[in-house]
Design a protein around this motif. Sequence first.
Motif, PDB file in Angstrom:
ATOM      1  N   ARG A   1       0.827  -1.210   0.000  1.00  0.00           N
ATOM      2  CA  ARG A   1       0.000   0.000   0.000  1.00  0.00           C
ATOM      3  C   ARG A   1       0.860   1.259   0.000  1.00  0.00           C
ATOM      4  NH1 ARG A   1      -3.443   2.387   4.984  1.00  0.00           N
ATOM      5  NH2 ARG A   1      -5.096   3.478   3.853  1.00  0.00           N
ATOM      6  N   TYR A   2       1.914   1.257   0.818  1.00  0.00           N
ATOM      7  CA  TYR A   2       2.784   2.436   0.882  1.00  0.00           C
ATOM      8  C   TYR A   2       3.506   2.653  -0.447  1.00  0.00           C
ATOM      9  CZ  TYR A   2       6.542   5.578   2.244  1.00  0.00           C
ATOM     10  OH  TYR A   2       7.401   6.646   2.305  1.00  0.00           O
ATOM     11  N   LEU A   3       4.016   1.582  -1.024  1.00  0.00           N
ATOM     12  CA  LEU A   3       4.714   1.707  -2.298  1.00  0.00           C
ATOM     13  C   LEU A   3       3.756   2.184  -3.389  1.00  0.00           C
ATOM     14  CD1 LEU A   3       7.262   1.472  -3.897  1.00  0.00           C
ATOM     15  CD2 LEU A   3       6.922  -1.005  -4.046  1.00  0.00           C
ATOM     16  N   SER A   4       2.508   1.711  -3.355  1.00  0.00           N
ATOM     17  CA  SER A   4       1.507   2.176  -4.314  1.00  0.00           C
ATOM     18  C   SER A   4       1.286   3.673  -4.187  1.00  0.00           C
ATOM     19  CB  SER A   4       0.184   1.436  -4.100  1.00  0.00           C
ATOM     20  OG  SER A   4       0.303   0.067  -4.416  1.00  0.00           O
ATOM     21  N   ALA A   5       1.282   4.177  -2.943  1.00  0.00           N
ATOM     22  CA  ALA A   5       1.096   5.609  -2.727  1.00  0.00           C
ATOM     23  C   ALA A   5       2.281   6.408  -3.280  1.00  0.00           C
ATOM     24  CB  ALA A   5       0.900   5.900  -1.242  1.00  0.00           C
ATOM     25  N   LEU A   6       3.504   5.881  -3.131  1.00  0.00           N
ATOM     26  CA  LEU A   6       4.665   6.560  -3.720  1.00  0.00           C
ATOM     27  C   LEU A   6       4.520   6.667  -5.237  1.00  0.00           C
ATOM     28  CD1 LEU A   6       7.707   5.001  -1.792  1.00  0.00           C
ATOM     29  CD2 LEU A   6       6.774   7.313  -1.537  1.00  0.00           C
ATOM     30  N   VAL A   7       3.960   5.616  -5.846  1.00  0.00           N
ATOM     31  CA  VAL A   7       3.870   5.563  -7.301  1.00  0.00           C
ATOM     32  C   VAL A   7       2.709   6.394  -7.841  1.00  0.00           C
ATOM     33  CG1 VAL A   7       3.507   4.000  -9.260  1.00  0.00           C
ATOM     34  CG2 VAL A   7       5.007   3.312  -7.389  1.00  0.00           C
ATOM     35  N   ASN A   8       1.560   6.405  -7.131  1.00  0.00           N
ATOM     36  CA  ASN A   8       0.343   7.001  -7.708  1.00  0.00           C
ATOM     37  C   ASN A   8       0.160   8.487  -7.413  1.00  0.00           C
ATOM     38  OD1 ASN A   8      -0.789   7.345  -5.120  1.00  0.00           O
ATOM     39  ND2 ASN A   8      -1.905   5.414  -5.197  1.00  0.00           N
ATOM     40  N   GLY A   9       1.159   9.130  -6.842  1.00  0.00           N
ATOM     41  CA  GLY A   9       1.034  10.549  -6.553  1.00  0.00           C
ATOM     42  C   GLY A   9       0.815  10.875  -5.093  1.00  0.00           C
ATOM     43  N   GLY A  10       0.946   9.875  -4.218  1.00  0.00           N
ATOM     44  CA  GLY A  10       0.841  10.123  -2.787  1.00  0.00           C
ATOM     45  C   GLY A  10      -0.472   9.716  -2.159  1.00  0.00           C
ATOM     46  N   ARG A  11      -1.346   9.030  -2.901  1.00  0.00           N
ATOM     47  CA  ARG A  11      -2.659   8.645  -2.364  1.00  0.00           C
ATOM     48  C   ARG A  11      -2.587   7.260  -1.712  1.00  0.00           C
ATOM     49  NH1 ARG A  11      -5.812   7.661  -6.683  1.00  0.00           N
ATOM     50  NH2 ARG A  11      -3.989   7.682  -8.066  1.00  0.00           N
ATOM     51  N   LEU A  12      -2.909   7.215  -0.417  1.00  0.00           N
ATOM     52  CA  LEU A  12      -2.989   5.934   0.288  1.00  0.00           C
ATOM     53  C   LEU A  12      -4.357   5.324   0.004  1.00  0.00           C
ATOM     54  CD1 LEU A  12      -1.340   6.580   3.781  1.00  0.00           C
ATOM     55  CD2 LEU A  12      -0.687   4.801   2.148  1.00  0.00           C
ATOM     56  N   MET A  13      -4.384   4.313  -0.851  1.00  0.00           N
ATOM     57  CA  MET A  13      -5.633   3.697  -1.276  1.00  0.00           C
ATOM     58  C   MET A  13      -6.034   2.571  -0.326  1.00  0.00           C
ATOM     59  SD  MET A  13      -5.996   5.500  -4.012  1.00  0.00           S
ATOM     60  CE  MET A  13      -7.448   4.697  -4.707  1.00  0.00           C
ATOM     61  N   LYS A  14      -7.324   2.390  -0.178  1.00  0.00           N
ATOM     62  CA  LYS A  14      -7.803   1.205   0.526  1.00  0.00           C
ATOM     63  C   LYS A  14      -7.599  -0.002  -0.383  1.00  0.00           C
ATOM     64  CE  LYS A  14     -11.931  -1.153   2.203  1.00  0.00           C
ATOM     65  NZ  LYS A  14     -13.411  -1.159   2.234  1.00  0.00           N
ATOM     66  N   PRO A  15      -6.882  -1.025   0.063  1.00  0.00           N
ATOM     67  CA  PRO A  15      -6.713  -2.221  -0.776  1.00  0.00           C
ATOM     68  C   PRO A  15      -8.055  -2.910  -1.014  1.00  0.00           C
ATOM     69  CG  PRO A  15      -5.117  -2.172   1.028  1.00  0.00           C
ATOM     70  CD  PRO A  15      -6.143  -1.120   1.329  1.00  0.00           C
ATOM     71  N   GLU A  16      -8.355  -3.216  -2.271  1.00  0.00           N
ATOM     72  CA  GLU A  16      -9.655  -3.779  -2.630  1.00  0.00           C
ATOM     73  C   GLU A  16      -9.495  -5.124  -3.320  1.00  0.00           C
ATOM     74  OE1 GLU A  16     -12.561  -3.016  -1.915  1.00  0.00           O
ATOM     75  OE2 GLU A  16     -12.646  -0.872  -1.429  1.00  0.00           O
ATOM     76  N   LEU A  17     -10.351  -6.064  -2.936  1.00  0.00           N
ATOM     77  CA  LEU A  17     -10.408  -7.373  -3.580  1.00  0.00           C
ATOM     78  C   LEU A  17     -11.628  -7.524  -4.470  1.00  0.00           C
ATOM     79  CD1 LEU A  17      -9.289  -9.524  -0.541  1.00  0.00           C
ATOM     80  CD2 LEU A  17      -8.189  -9.596  -2.782  1.00  0.00           C
ATOM     81  N   VAL A  18     -12.617  -6.650  -4.317  1.00  0.00           N
ATOM     82  CA  VAL A  18     -13.853  -6.724  -5.093  1.00  0.00           C
ATOM     83  C   VAL A  18     -13.747  -5.775  -6.279  1.00  0.00           C
ATOM     84  CG1 VAL A  18     -16.353  -6.451  -5.049  1.00  0.00           C
ATOM     85  CG2 VAL A  18     -15.162  -7.327  -3.034  1.00  0.00           C
ATOM     86  N   GLU A  19     -13.907  -6.311  -7.473  1.00  0.00           N
ATOM     87  CA  GLU A  19     -13.714  -5.536  -8.699  1.00  0.00           C
ATOM     88  C   GLU A  19     -14.703  -4.386  -8.806  1.00  0.00           C
ATOM     89  OE1 GLU A  19     -12.027  -4.588 -12.452  1.00  0.00           O
ATOM     90  OE2 GLU A  19     -11.326  -5.832 -10.794  1.00  0.00           O
ATOM     91  N   THR A  20     -15.925  -4.585  -8.320  1.00  0.00           N
ATOM     92  CA  THR A  20     -16.966  -3.579  -8.505  1.00  0.00           C
ATOM     93  C   THR A  20     -16.897  -2.436  -7.497  1.00  0.00           C
ATOM     94  OG1 THR A  20     -18.441  -4.996  -7.181  1.00  0.00           O
ATOM     95  CG2 THR A  20     -18.567  -5.201  -9.570  1.00  0.00           C
ATOM     96  N   GLU A  21     -16.056  -2.559  -6.483  1.00  0.00           N
ATOM     97  CA  GLU A  21     -15.932  -1.479  -5.506  1.00  0.00           C
ATOM     98  C   GLU A  21     -15.167  -0.309  -6.120  1.00  0.00           C
ATOM     99  OE1 GLU A  21     -17.151  -1.113  -2.541  1.00  0.00           O
ATOM    100  OE2 GLU A  21     -18.064  -3.095  -2.287  1.00  0.00           O
ATOM    101  N   ALA A  22     -15.661   0.907  -5.878  1.00  0.00           N
ATOM    102  CA  ALA A  22     -14.991   2.099  -6.384  1.00  0.00           C
ATOM    103  C   ALA A  22     -13.708   2.340  -5.599  1.00  0.00           C
ATOM    104  CB  ALA A  22     -15.914   3.312  -6.268  1.00  0.00           C
ATOM    105  N   PRO A  23     -12.653   2.825  -6.258  1.00  0.00           N
ATOM    106  CA  PRO A  23     -11.405   3.133  -5.531  1.00  0.00           C
ATOM    107  C   PRO A  23     -11.659   4.133  -4.401  1.00  0.00           C
ATOM    108  CG  PRO A  23     -11.048   3.175  -7.904  1.00  0.00           C
ATOM    109  CD  PRO A  23     -12.526   3.064  -7.707  1.00  0.00           C
ATOM    110  N   GLN A  24     -11.011   3.891  -3.279  1.00  0.00           N
ATOM    111  CA  GLN A  24     -11.216   4.731  -2.095  1.00  0.00           C
ATOM    112  C   GLN A  24      -9.876   5.247  -1.585  1.00  0.00           C
ATOM    113  OE1 GLN A  24     -13.763   3.108   1.016  1.00  0.00           O
ATOM    114  NE2 GLN A  24     -12.459   4.001   2.602  1.00  0.00           N
ATOM    115  N   VAL A  25      -9.744   6.559  -1.498  1.00  0.00           N
ATOM    116  CA  VAL A  25      -8.532   7.184  -0.975  1.00  0.00           C
ATOM    117  C   VAL A  25      -8.723   7.407   0.523  1.00  0.00           C
ATOM    118  CG1 VAL A  25      -6.964   9.142  -1.125  1.00  0.00           C
ATOM    119  CG2 VAL A  25      -8.115   8.308  -3.191  1.00  0.00           C
ATOM    120  N   ASP A  26      -7.864   6.786   1.327  1.00  0.00           N
ATOM    121  CA  ASP A  26      -7.978   6.904   2.777  1.00  0.00           C
ATOM    122  C   ASP A  26      -7.196   8.087   3.333  1.00  0.00           C
ATOM    123  OD1 ASP A  26      -9.647   4.714   2.953  1.00  0.00           O
ATOM    124  OD2 ASP A  26      -8.014   3.300   3.302  1.00  0.00           O
ATOM    125  N   ALA A  27      -6.081   8.403   2.729  1.00  0.00           N
ATOM    126  CA  ALA A  27      -5.237   9.490   3.231  1.00  0.00           C
ATOM    127  C   ALA A  27      -4.234   9.866   2.143  1.00  0.00           C
ATOM    128  CB  ALA A  27      -4.512   9.069   4.514  1.00  0.00           C
TER     129      ALA A  27
END
Length: 621
Positions: A456-482
């Motif tokens: 999750r932290y490495l993903s935030a470094l790559v995506n512009g600093g957004r800490l995303m909620k990790p999702e396993l369900v394809e239909t769930e909308a992306p959620q930025v936690d911090a």
Amino acid sequence: MRLETETPQQHAPRSGLILLQALVLGLFCLFTLRLWYLQVHKGGTFSDMARDNQLRQVLIGSARGRILDRSGTPLAVSEPSFALGLVREDCEDIDGTLTKVSEWTGVDKHVLSETVKRGKKRVKPFEPLILITDLPYEALARIEANAMLYPGLEIVVRQKRYYPTGALMSHVLGYVAEANEDELEKNPQLSLGDSVGKQGLELTHEDELRGSKGRKQVEVDAFGRQHNEFILEPPRAGADLKLSIDIGLQKECSRLLEGQAGALLVMEPDTGKILAMVSQPSFDNNMFVLGVPADKWRELRDNPRHPIQNRVTQGVYPPGSVFKLLMAAAGLSEGFVRPGDVVACPGVYKVGNRDFHDWKKGGHGALDLRGALVHSCDIYFYKLGDRMGIDRLHDYAVASGFGTRTGIDLPHEKAGLIPSKEWKKKRFGAAWSKGETVIASIGQGYVLTSPLQIGRYLSALVNGGRLMKPELVETEAPQVDATLPLKDGDRQVILDAMVATVESGTAKSLLRSDAVMAGKTGTAQVVKLINADIRRKTHEMPYEQRDHAWLASWGRKDGKTYVVVCLVEHGGHGGEVSGPLVRKVYEYLFGPAPGKPPRAAGAAPAAAPGEPAVDPGDVGD
């Protein structure tokens, strides 16, 4: 001759006749009143009761929703199975019937009796009380052949969960099993013998997967046989659940980790979607559906490699050098270091009367932040952590998503640990020491993280600093936690250093000419070395004392970016052990590498003879 007549005293008294007539009339009125009460006043009620003797309402089970991978491949389905029920109202000899059922099925009669006793308060006498949830074909045939001799026995068609992929997806899907007393008490919609989610997504998405039962009205004859039926309320099947998991990638990751204890995670950094989540060793979740045998459960429970544990979310480990990514961000963000600042690395850093060694004997010389990350210099980060202090480090790490749960839709996630002075005081009743800060600065000591937190932290470094909620369900909308407390320019410094680590540092195994590849290796010490100058090769050490091998990476090709995190428990060095595994994952994602590319301009020279080319361990003391 004169005939004598009866005297007046011999005549029946008129009052007695009247009393008899009144008594007869009273009885007639009483019967008439009772008849009116039964046929008129209570006629509707008794009519319903009479009708209920031949018409019964029966629940209809609903099919549990399927779980699919992102392409629609079934991962969890429901199949028809046959259960044995007992209608107590139709059974004249329950004890004798249970004896016969035990003989037919091999199930202990005491178990059957306890099931009946437990079900009496939950199942109505005219409803089937489930004795056995899944009948083998031989027992089913025998019961059907003898059903006329034992009224009250009823074959009930039910749905049984089946996992086509078995152990491949067990940590993600979890499993279902028969509801226990607490679950029956909490949910009035459940009946005795129903299955509910116990672990994984089966548990967290129980309500939507289960659906709702229907009701039907059936006509029953004197022998308890059902004839006509009428659907009063159709059952509603549970909703399907489509996951972001790519089952082909999941299989490849599982194959790569086979025989090891560890975790592999593949994420989309922009969305937080998880494409693969593998924890090894694993277990076949099908064995839990009908109740795992006691010997099998003991075997799983007592296995020293803990196959039931999901290492991606529940395993917490010292992150070793991977933690230097966070330390670099903290140093830049808090103003303790600038990218061009050069720090001397003589190989030893003294704190009080203790010496803390770099992994490279003799040190790395003078390094800036980029060089410290590329060559995983311990001394650079010892000094940075010492200047920063543990409490400032703690606050920054927590703000960056460590020491807290990620919120993934799986149960029992571990939060890990980022220590502080207050924590140690509460936990051990002792004061914090500067030496412990030095150790924490390279991801050792009390610091514990999960592979998911690293991803999750490495993903935030790559995506512009957004800490995303990790999702396993394809239909769930992306959620930025911090949002990471890090400027874009400083974030880019770290990303560039990770690219250079692949080109000329400890993650060279990922290098390919057709994609941008970046990584950070880590070799997390498990036991304290008595003499830091004496090192043994991994295969010379007892398994439980070997270091954990980390590699956190990201790769980009043709506009697609992925984050891949690998941990091999007691595997040894991150670059040597986890590196080749992660390279194979990228070969699945991007295709085979087009041959070994030439060394990048400015790359570090090859290691001298006898000097390791990869990070051989993050040793604090």
